[in-house]
Design a protein around this motif. Structure first.
Motif, PDB file in Angstrom:
ATOM      1  N   MET A   1       5.137  92.583 -27.827  1.00 48.92           N
ATOM      2  CA  MET A   1       5.464  91.217 -27.415  1.00 48.92           C
ATOM      3  C   MET A   1       6.883  90.847 -27.838  1.00 48.92           C
ATOM      4  SD  MET A   1       2.987  89.981 -25.695  1.00 48.92           S
ATOM      5  CE  MET A   1       3.308  88.244 -25.715  1.00 48.92           C
ATOM      6  N   SER A   2       7.280  91.210 -29.049  1.00 46.30           N
ATOM      7  CA  SER A   2       8.631  90.876 -29.506  1.00 46.30           C
ATOM      8  C   SER A   2       9.671  91.684 -28.740  1.00 46.30           C
ATOM      9  CB  SER A   2       8.773  91.094 -31.009  1.00 46.30           C
ATOM     10  OG  SER A   2       8.637  92.458 -31.331  1.00 46.30           O
ATOM     11  N   ASP A   3       9.358  92.949 -28.391  1.00 48.59           N
ATOM     12  CA  ASP A   3      10.280  93.750 -27.587  1.00 48.59           C
ATOM     13  C   ASP A   3      10.437  93.151 -26.192  1.00 48.59           C
ATOM     14  OD1 ASP A   3      10.673  95.496 -29.664  1.00 48.59           O
ATOM     15  OD2 ASP A   3       9.312  97.046 -28.872  1.00 48.59           O
ATOM     16  N   GLY A   4       9.335  92.660 -25.644  1.00 42.82           N
ATOM     17  CA  GLY A   4       9.385  92.029 -24.325  1.00 42.82           C
ATOM     18  C   GLY A   4      10.239  90.780 -24.332  1.00 42.82           C
ATOM     19  N   GLU A   5      10.151  90.005 -25.403  1.00 45.39           N
ATOM     20  CA  GLU A   5      10.977  88.802 -25.504  1.00 45.39           C
ATOM     21  C   GLU A   5      12.446  89.165 -25.643  1.00 45.39           C
ATOM     22  OE1 GLU A   5       9.426  86.491 -28.712  1.00 45.39           O
ATOM     23  OE2 GLU A   5       7.553  86.053 -27.671  1.00 45.39           O
ATOM     24  N   LYS A   6      12.742  90.234 -26.397  1.00 44.55           N
ATOM     25  CA  LYS A   6      14.130  90.677 -26.546  1.00 44.55           C
ATOM     26  C   LYS A   6      14.687  91.142 -25.209  1.00 44.55           C
ATOM     27  CE  LYS A   6      13.775  92.142 -31.356  1.00 44.55           C
ATOM     28  NZ  LYS A   6      13.753  93.310 -32.258  1.00 44.55           N
ATOM     29  N   GLU A   7      13.890  91.922 -24.455  1.00 47.72           N
ATOM     30  CA  GLU A   7      14.333  92.393 -23.143  1.00 47.72           C
ATOM     31  C   GLU A   7      14.540  91.225 -22.186  1.00 47.72           C
ATOM     32  OE1 GLU A   7      11.621  95.303 -21.691  1.00 47.72           O
ATOM     33  OE2 GLU A   7      12.072  96.714 -23.303  1.00 47.72           O
ATOM     34  N   LYS A   8      13.680  90.244 -22.276  1.00 52.22           N
ATOM     35  CA  LYS A   8      13.809  89.080 -21.403  1.00 52.22           C
ATOM     36  C   LYS A   8      15.111  88.348 -21.686  1.00 52.22           C
ATOM     37  CE  LYS A   8      11.349  84.940 -19.943  1.00 52.22           C
ATOM     38  NZ  LYS A   8      10.190  84.080 -20.173  1.00 52.22           N
ATOM     39  N   LYS A   9      15.456  88.204 -22.974  1.00 49.01           N
ATOM     40  CA  LYS A   9      16.709  87.551 -23.334  1.00 49.01           C
ATOM     41  C   LYS A   9      17.899  88.371 -22.872  1.00 49.01           C
ATOM     42  CE  LYS A   9      14.950  85.051 -27.331  1.00 49.01           C
ATOM     43  NZ  LYS A   9      14.993  84.913 -28.796  1.00 49.01           N
TER      44      LYS A   9
ATOM     45  N   LYS B   1       1.883  93.053 -31.274  1.00 51.88           N
ATOM     46  CA  LYS B   1       2.923  92.117 -31.690  1.00 51.88           C
ATOM     47  C   LYS B   1       4.305  92.712 -31.469  1.00 51.88           C
ATOM     48  CE  LYS B   1       0.347  89.499 -35.151  1.00 51.88           C
ATOM     49  NZ  LYS B   1       0.257  89.160 -36.582  1.00 51.88           N
TER      50      LYS B   1
ATOM     51  N   THR C   1      18.502  88.046 -19.029  1.00 48.92           N
ATOM     52  CA  THR C   1      19.085  86.807 -18.541  1.00 48.92           C
ATOM     53  C   THR C   1      20.587  86.774 -18.779  1.00 48.92           C
ATOM     54  OG1 THR C   1      18.568  85.707 -20.631  1.00 48.92           O
ATOM     55  CG2 THR C   1      16.979  85.473 -18.845  1.00 48.92           C
TER      56      THR C   1
END
Length: 87
Positions: free
Chosen positions: A45-53, A42, A56
């Protein structure tokens, strides 16, 4: 009838066999290891979403910036405009 034809007694028998095979100490370790693995997943996954944001945001800024124009120096004027200064 419980879950798709499996009764509560059958589940208890399976649980008893698992306890006899692994023991309570080993089951506790397996449970805590699985819990830590789920927490790690988990978190990743949250770190990946932060990096994705974050990824961009710089792209949007780059699109908004105008490209740098090549500057003309005295050397390029003397050489007939063949040499450009690196910026």
């Amino acid at each position: 009838m419980g879950f798709s034809g499996i009764s509560i007694w059958q589940l208890l028998i399976v649980l008893l066999i698992v306890l006899l095979v692994f023991g309570t100490k080993r089951l506790k370790n397996i449970g805590s290891d699985m819990g830590n693995a789920i927490k790690g997943f988990k978190g990743a996954m949250s770190d990946g979403e932060k990096e994705k944001k974050e990824d961009t945001k710089p792209e949007q800024l780059e699109e908004a910036k105008p490209e740098k124009a090549d500057t003309v120096t005295e050397n390029s004027v003397k050489n007939g405009g063949q040499e450009k200064e690196k910026v």
